[in-house]
Structures are given as structure tokens and as C-alpha cells.
Scaffold this active site. Structure first.
Site, mmCIF file in Angstrom:
data_model
loop_
_atom_site.group_PDB
_atom_site.id
_atom_site.type_symbol
_atom_site.label_atom_id
_atom_site.label_comp_id
_atom_site.label_asym_id
_atom_site.label_seq_id
_atom_site.Cartn_x
_atom_site.Cartn_y
_atom_site.Cartn_z
ATOM 1 N N ASP A 182 55.026 13.175 39.586
ATOM 2 C CA ASP A 182 53.775 13.421 39.172
ATOM 3 C C ASP A 182 53.147 11.746 39.091
ATOM 4 O O ASP A 182 52.034 11.572 39.700
ATOM 5 C CB ASP A 182 53.605 13.690 37.576
ATOM 6 C CG ASP A 182 52.394 13.722 36.998
ATOM 7 O OD1 ASP A 182 51.395 14.299 37.586
ATOM 8 O OD2 ASP A 182 52.072 12.965 35.876
ATOM 9 N N LEU A 215 68.681 29.689 24.553
ATOM 10 C CA LEU A 215 69.634 29.865 23.464
ATOM 11 C C LEU A 215 69.986 28.429 23.233
ATOM 12 O O LEU A 215 71.356 28.543 22.772
ATOM 13 C CB LEU A 215 70.654 30.545 24.198
ATOM 14 C CG LEU A 215 70.300 32.352 24.809
ATOM 15 C CD1 LEU A 215 71.322 32.911 25.324
ATOM 16 C CD2 LEU A 215 69.493 32.822 23.420
ATOM 17 N N GLU A 275 70.987 18.762 27.513
ATOM 18 C CA GLU A 275 70.115 17.594 27.108
ATOM 19 C C GLU A 275 69.949 16.718 28.119
ATOM 20 O O GLU A 275 68.843 16.358 28.580
ATOM 21 C CB GLU A 275 70.468 17.223 25.762
ATOM 22 C CG GLU A 275 70.091 17.934 24.621
ATOM 23 C CD GLU A 275 70.699 19.309 24.351
ATOM 24 O OE1 GLU A 275 71.891 19.404 24.972
ATOM 25 O OE2 GLU A 275 70.330 20.062 23.566
#
Lengths: 161, 263
Positions: B127, B74, B113
Site C-alpha cells: 500500500d 477459529l 499471529e
């Protein structure tokens, strides 16, 4: 002779040749002046240092620098000792520390200046925080600095390398 | 308090922000990834097989902030005016601290954000380092502050070490010091680690009236003071270097600090 030692810890900038004229003013008994000026490098623990912040322990800093100067005074035959160190924010190329030693003969001045810097780096309560594009971090102590300072413990005049 | 993303029927609802006034919005989020000291060292030395870890994670975080609306159902698509990611390599705690700043002139907040940027930067760090360390842990992803918008500004308060003042004869923190007591100072990196610069502690709290006793009493107060037992931690009493067996007396100023790095 009473020890002619002057110690300053300040946030204001100082000149590369600070203390030179002032120390030699109207004196003709000085045979040698050795000075060291340390500058902020733009590389250290990271390749691009954009500045550093120096923190210290007010009171203890001045006292420690004075004691280091007095040790040098007792160890060698000196005529003047000046130690000046900056605190606060510094940019690359800024002078950060300056030690000036005057004596009748060069060897005493060379050794005393070397000694003062070695002890300053390992005993005076200053801490550097480096700022880089990767972020800010506290600089770690260096083992070679400890070794440099330790050279003086067993020696009467100066170190052999 | 109502949840804005639910309508009156309790269904998911994208808020219509069309009528909201445009304001300057800003949010800062942070998080960290814990790792083995060896991994951290390899990272600092640039010796990890996938290359420049921090630069890659920074780009990943910036990209993630811009694509938050694609990930979080949303969220509105926002034209962010600024995204900045910062890393702090912490060798003592064994982690990389990540922070993200997002800015916007617009009608909706940018905390999602900032939080997304931190999360994805942490995932990218994972990673980039997983070949040498599988124990890594991402934690404490949180909003630090936000500015602008109708609900006003928010600033996370640092967790207090001890709440309130101690009663008579108890430990009191801060500048107040009831005799017999010692004032304790934390300097430089240690101050940041502990989260405060000054503590006063009653001498009666010390199991023994020396530096070791002081460390023990502080560690009892808060686990953050455990760092004082670190071998690297130095100590001065009344501005003179001291060690664990040095005596501590009434009105002393005891400072703890890391190895010096001046010159």
C-alpha cells in the site's frame, strides 16, 4: 633497510593510540608520525546504526594489508608502518581501523597514511554488515572510495585535489 | 495426523484449550515483497509519497498480530507478550524481506499471529509503495520456527542445493573433495545469498578450466549460483584476485565475494 611493516587483524578492541609508543620506542631518527583511526559511526546507510559485524577472508586479508604496506614502503621513504583492523561485532564509537606511519619528514608520512587507507578500503577483503532498528543489511561499496584509490595510480608523490 | 479445527463430524470446531498447560510459546514467520529496484531505492531514500514505509509497516504488523483472532475464524484471542517485526532491504534480489516474532505464555501456539503479522506488514508495504510500483509481488510467506506446545519444536530446514553426495566423478558438495577438484568459498553477502559457505566441485565438471567455466558448472548445479555472474561479484584464486579467464587447477581454493567495504 628491511621493511618495518606490521599488520594485525583481530577481534579484540584496540586503543586510539595503539602502536604509537611501541613504534617510537628508543628511536630518535623519526621526524614525523601520522596516524589515522577509523571509528564506527552511529549513522550510515540508515540514520541509526546500533552496531556492525565485520567479516573478512582470513589469510587473504593479512596478505593484502601487507602488500599495501609494502607498496607504500616502496613509494615513500618510511621508517615504520602499522596497520590494525578489527573483525567481529563492533558498537558505535569503537575504533575499527588504525594506520600509523613513521618517517623522517611529514609529507611522506601524510601521503603514505592516506594511500594505505585508500587501498585498504578498496582492496582488503573486509565486509561490513550494519545492524539498525530497521534490521540488518550489508553495506554497499562506495564509488568515492574507488575514486580516492584511483588518484594514486597516475601520481608519483601525492594526489592533487 | 488429525486436523484439530474439525470435530468428529467434520465441522469447524474451536479447540478447547482450557485444560492445556501454559507453556512459553514462540513462533517466527517470514515472507518477502518483490519490487522494482527504483522503488526499493526510493524507499531506502525515504522519498516515497506516503512517508516512512518501514515504520508504518512495522506498526501494521504488530497490530495485525494482536488482532489475528478477529481475522482467522477459529483462532483464540491471545495476550501476546512480544511481537517484533524485522525488515531486510535486499537490493540485489530486489525485495524487502519481512520477519515476525511472536511470544506468549499460554495454551496455544502463536504461529498464526506471526504469519498474520508478516502478511499484513507485506500488504502495508504494498500500500505504501503502490503509487510508484504496481508490479510488486508478495511471496514465500511461511513459518520459520516454533517453540513450545505438545507437538514439540519446529525449525524449517533451508532447501538443500544438491541432495546427497555425488557418485565417483560426480559433483560432491561440502568439504569432501576427490582430486582433481576445486574448493569454492562464498563470503559475506554472497554466502547468505547462496545459502552455504563451501562447495567442492570436480574439475571434470567444468566446461573450461577457468573461472568462467567454474561459474558455468556451478550455475548448472543450482540457479542460486547464477549470482556469481553478477558484475559485482569478485573472485580470488588461492587468495589472489582473479578474473573470468584465470586458470583453475587441481586443489585450488576459489573464493567468490562482493565488493569490499572495510576501513
Amino acid at each position: 633497510m628491511t621493511a618495518n611493516i606490521c599488520v594485525k587483524v583481530q577481534s579484540e578492541a584496540f586503543a586510539m593510540d595503539d602502536g604509537y609508543e611501541n613504534t617510537l620506542h628508543q628511536r630518535t631518527d623519526v621526524g614525523a608520525v601520522v596516524s589515522f583511526t577509523g571509528l564506527v559511526r552511529d549513522f550510515n546507510e540508515t540514520p541509526e546504526v546500533i552496531g556492525l559485524t565485520l567479516e573478512h577472508y582470513p589469510g587473504m586479508t593479512e596478505r593484502t594489508l601487507m602488500q599495501i604496506g609494502e607498496q607504500a614502503w616502496q613509494r615513500w621513504s618510511l621508517q615504520a608502518v602499522r596497520i590494525i583492523h578489527r573483525v567481529g561485532y563492533l558498537g558505535p564509537g569503537d575504533p575499527i581501523v588504525r594506520v600509523l606511519v613513521a618517517s623522517a619528514h611529514r609529507r611522506d608520512a601524510f601521503n603514505a597514511c592516506d594511500f594505505i587507507m585508500d587501498y585498504l578500503k578498496t582492496q582488503a577483503p573486509f565486509w561490513k554488515k550494519e545492524h539498525s532498528h530497521q534490521g540488518a543489511y550489508w553495506v554497499k561499496e562506495r564509488h568515492p572510495d574507488q575514486q580516492d584509490a584511483a588518484r594514486w595510480e597516475s601520481l608519483v608523490d601525492g594526489p592533487s585535489h | 495426523m488429525q486436523l484439530t479445527h474439525l470435530n468428529t463430524h467434520g465441522e469447524a470446531n474451536m479447540v478447547d484449550v482450557g485444560d492445556k498447560r501454559e507453556t512459553r510459546r514462540e513462533a517466527v514467520a517470514s515472507g518477502r515483497i518483490m519490487m522494482q529496484p527504483e522503488t526499493l531505492q526510493l524507499l531506502s531514500d525515504g522519498a516515497l509519497p506516503k512517508g516512512d514505509v518501514l515504520a508504518t509497516a512495522r506498526i501494521a504488523g504488530i497490530q495485525a498480530a494482536k488482532r489475528t483472532h478477529e481475522l482467522i475464524p477459529l483462532c483464540h484471542a491471545l495476550a501476546l507478550s512480544k511481537v517484533a517485526i524485522d525488515f531486510e532491504v535486499d537490493h540485489v534480489e530486489g525485495c524487502i524481506k519481512v520477519s515476525a516474532l511472536c511470544k506468549l505464555n499460554g495454551r496455544t501456539g502463536v504461529e498464526m499471529e506471526a504469519l498474520t503479522a508478516v502478511s499484513v506488514a507485506c500488504l502495508t508495504l504494498y500500500d505504501m509503495c503502490k503509487a510508484v510500483d504496481k508490479e510488486m509481488r508478495i511471496e514465500a510467506v511461511q513459518l520459520e520456527s516454533k517453540r513450545g506446545g505438545v507437538r514439540g519444536d519446529y525449525q524449517r530446514e533451508p532447501a538443500p542445493i544438491v541432495t546427497g553426495e555425488g557418485s565417483a566423478g560426480e559433483v560432491s558438495l561440502g568439504v569432501r573433495c576427490v582430486s582433481p577438484c576445486v574448493r569454492v568459498k562464498f563470503l559475506a553477502e554472497l554466502r547468505e545469498r547462496v545459502g552455504q559457505s563451501d562447495v567442492a566441485i570436480n574439475l571434470d565438471q567444468l566446461p573450461s578450466r577457468d573461472v568462467a567455466g567454474l561459474k558455468a558448472a556451478l550455475a548448472q548445479l543450482d540457479t542460486r549460483f547464477g549470482v556469481l555472474s553478477d558484475q559485482r561479484t569478485l573472485c580470488a584464486i588461492n587468495q589472489v584476485m582473479a578474473n573470468d579467464t584465470s586458470r583453475v587447477t587441481d586443489e585450488d581454493e576459489v573464493a567468490f565475494f562482493p565488493p569490499v567495504t572495510g576501513g
